[in-house]
Design an enzyme around this catalytic site. Structure first.
Site, mmCIF file in Angstrom:
data_model
loop_
_atom_site.group_PDB
_atom_site.id
_atom_site.type_symbol
_atom_site.label_atom_id
_atom_site.label_comp_id
_atom_site.label_asym_id
_atom_site.label_seq_id
_atom_site.Cartn_x
_atom_site.Cartn_y
_atom_site.Cartn_z
ATOM 1 N N GLU A 443 0.814 -1.227 0.000
ATOM 2 C CA GLU A 443 0.000 0.000 0.000
ATOM 3 C C GLU A 443 0.842 1.270 0.000
ATOM 4 O O GLU A 443 0.571 2.224 0.722
ATOM 5 C CB GLU A 443 -0.946 -0.001 1.215
ATOM 6 C CG GLU A 443 -1.833 -1.207 1.323
ATOM 7 C CD GLU A 443 -2.560 -1.526 0.019
ATOM 8 O OE1 GLU A 443 -2.821 -0.586 -0.753
ATOM 9 O OE2 GLU A 443 -2.858 -2.700 -0.232
ATOM 10 N N GLY A 444 1.841 1.283 -0.836
ATOM 11 C CA GLY A 444 2.773 2.402 -0.881
ATOM 12 C C GLY A 444 3.900 2.131 0.099
ATOM 13 O O GLY A 444 3.682 1.999 1.304
#
Length: 598
Positions: A443-444
């Site tokens: 997620e990043g």
């Protein structure tokens, strides 16, 4: 074999004694009748489900993994996963904090946040199936059309169907502006999507009859870059008007990633070959809608590492009390044994207390964020909602990056407690380490989270959100500044709070002249900010513990909380001094290195 006991006492301490959530909820009509007994009863049953149903599947799921049939494109999850999922749905756990208008139970997010922590301690790979579904539910509930809400949201809320988010493509990674998946309008309000996606968690499985994929793609006339991305709901099986399942949609799993960890979750490569979907939100504004799910996922990933930190700590503590080896440096402690338990050794205690401090600090932050989101979504006062939203935005990258960094540190330390047995599979510790490592990337990456915090959330609004959190710190300092018993907890956060303004201004000024300065400082900056946040919550927890002790409460829980707080401020919090120095070292030592990296 590892064990797991839900940390209900500490959860209750954070919710009821530190945050006083039921008092907060009295100002929110939807939750005004919620009491502590109800919350405790729900979490007690949730803990039983986590410990008794899905925890026993953790090691076996890791060993077995998921299997793809290349002919049918169907994925089989590990033995027991499907049965456990059906039991979860039947008990209503996915619907815990969902809107009653869509069949949810309507409990505060604080409750489901605590439940999710326990689930991640028990089995992160399994928990990701309903976890991603919650994000899809949130995105469609906010941005879906009335038809999409009718068709998908109740099924996602109940867990009868699951959801995914399909962002990444092999050539673009985090840079979504480069994605190539196309969406062609069909003239009837639908679109046909063509392209491929990778790294899609829970992208294909046998747990539910249908999967609702939220897919980023480009319309034919879309602008280049991230401003030309739209979001589409693309079900595995098309849905008829009466809600029954129709034809198989051509979105197929063409491969499963062979991963370092979370083997029980299907990380899928998906190919879309004219798959039919419907537009979510406005054309070319898909990232706005997807960010609802992405932010939920970022908090969720923080909860994954929080859960792993807790279960790793529990097992390392039990091992350290049982394992005998060498004698204490200060003299024999277990005279009836050939050696002392290793918990008598200072460095073993350092590793155990590191994990305990990071678990309990992370739990306080996570529960506070859940309370903020409950305010943001449900409070009747618009200003309260706005302030809560801004504070959640500030804290989200810290939840994601700081807690996952700490999870890696903690699970590694707990594995170290086991010595040679730590990397032997039967003890379960090496799996916790492998599973924890991916959370720093998901997620990043944490580097991206650091840029988001410093560049967008802090410098982007001239430090307004940071000042809002600073006021919370200042209020606590003012409240307890003359209390000598609180000095060891208050003085460090007061000093760092004062330094943060100058520190941030300095980096911002250098970044204005050279943007690489922000990139060079951001990772160190996030850890400094993370310690300020953790320090604030540890000071608040110490405050409650001291008050209880002063009132005559002899529960050893409070003395233990004070001892952990002292360890945190003495051994972990001082990292901030080094981090500020390395952040100030600037970009030159990184960027003027062409020969070093030749």
């Amino acid at each position: 074999m590892p064990t797991y006991t839900p940390p209900l006492r500490d959860m209750q301490f954070v919710m009821h004694e530190v945050l006083k959530v039921t008092d907060e909820y009295k100002s929110i009509p939807r939750y005004a009748d919620i009491d502590a007994e109800t919350i405790n009863a729900v979490l007690e049953q949730g803990g039983k489900f986590a410990a008794e149903v899905i925890f026993p599947l953790n090691i076996t799921g890791d060993e077995e993994g998921c299997r793809l049939d290349p002919k049918t494109h169907e994925v089989t999850t590990p033995k027991g996963f499907k049965e456990a999922y059906h039991q979860c749905v039947q008990a209503g756990w996915p619907a815990l904090s969902c809107d009653p208008d869509y069949g949810g139970q309507g409990l505060p997010l604080v409750v489901s946040q605590a439940f999710n922590e326990m689930m991640n301690s028990a089995n992160q790979a399994w928990t990701m199936y309903p976890g991603l579904t919650a994000g899809a539910y949130a995105a469609l509930r906010v941005h879906g059309t009335p038809e999409q809400k009718r068709m998908y949201v109740p099924k996602l809320a109940s867990g009868e169907w699951t959801g995914t988010m399909c962002l990444t493509e092999s050539h673009c990674g985090t840079d979504l502006g480069l994605l190539r998946t196309k969406a062609e309008p069909q003239g009837d309000g639908s679109y046909k999507l063509t392209g491929s996606k990778i790294f899609i968690s829970a992208g294909e499985h046998d747990l539910t009859a249908n999967i609702v994929h939220l897919v980023l793609a480009r319309l034919p006339d879309a602008p280049k870059g991230s401003k030309g991305i739209s979001l589409f709901a693309v079900p595995k099986f098309r849905v008829n008007q009466d809600g029954s399942l129709g034809a198989r949609n051509p979105i197929f799993c063409t491969g499963l990633e062979h991963k370092m960890g979370i083997h029980g979750n299907a990380t899928a490569q998906l190919t879309l070959d004219g798959a039919v979907g419907t537009l979510v939100g406005e054309p070319n504004k898909g990232l706005m809608a997807m960010f609802v799910m992405m932010n939920a996922a970022r908090v969720g990933v923080g909860m994954q590492s929080l859960g792993l930190t807790e279960v790793a700590y529990q097992n390392a503590l039990a091992y350290a009390k049982d394992r005998v080896q060498m004698r204490s440096l200060s003299g024999t402690k277990a005279k009836d044994k050939p050696a002392d338990p290793i918990i008598v050794h200072p460095d073993v205690r350092r590793m155990l207390l590191t994990a305990k401090a990071y678990a309990e600090g992370g739990r306080a932050l996570a529960q506070f964020c859940a309370l903020l989101i409950d305010r943001e979504l449900n409070h009747p006062d618009e200003k309260v909602r706005k302030d809560a939203a801004e504070l959640v935005a500030l804290l989200t990258p810290i939840v994601k990056a700081f807690i996952t960094d700490n999870g890696w540190i903690s699970t590694s330390a707990c594995m170290q407690v086991f010595g040679g047995h730590g990397y032997i599979k039967e003890w379960g510790m090496e799996q916790f380490v492998r599973d924890a490592r991916i959370n720093m990337i998901y997620e990043g990456t944490n580097g991206i989270q650091s840029l988001d915090l410093l560049g967008r959330k802090i410098l982007g609004d001239n430090g307004a959100a940071l000042k809002r959190f600073g006021k919370m710190v200042a209020q606590l300092v003012e409240e307890e500044g003359v209390n000598e018993k609180m000095a060891e907890f208050i003085n460090p956060i007061a000093y760092l709070g004062e330094q943060m303004t100058k520190f941030t201004t300095e980096i911002g000024f250098k970044g204005f002249q050279n943007p690489d300065e922000v990139g060079a400082a951001s990772v160190d900056y996030l850890r400094v900010a993370g310690h300020l946040v953790f320090g604030y919550f540890w000071a608040r927890m110490a405050q409650v513990a001291l008050r209880e002790i002063a009132a005559g409460n002899t529960d050893p829980f409070y003395q233990g909380k004070l001892q952990t707080a002292r360890f945190y401020f003495a051994k972990l919090f001082p990292e901030t001094a080094t981090l500020m120095r390395t952040a100030r070292a600037g970009s030159k030592v990184l960027m003027d290195t062409d020969l070093a990296l030749a």
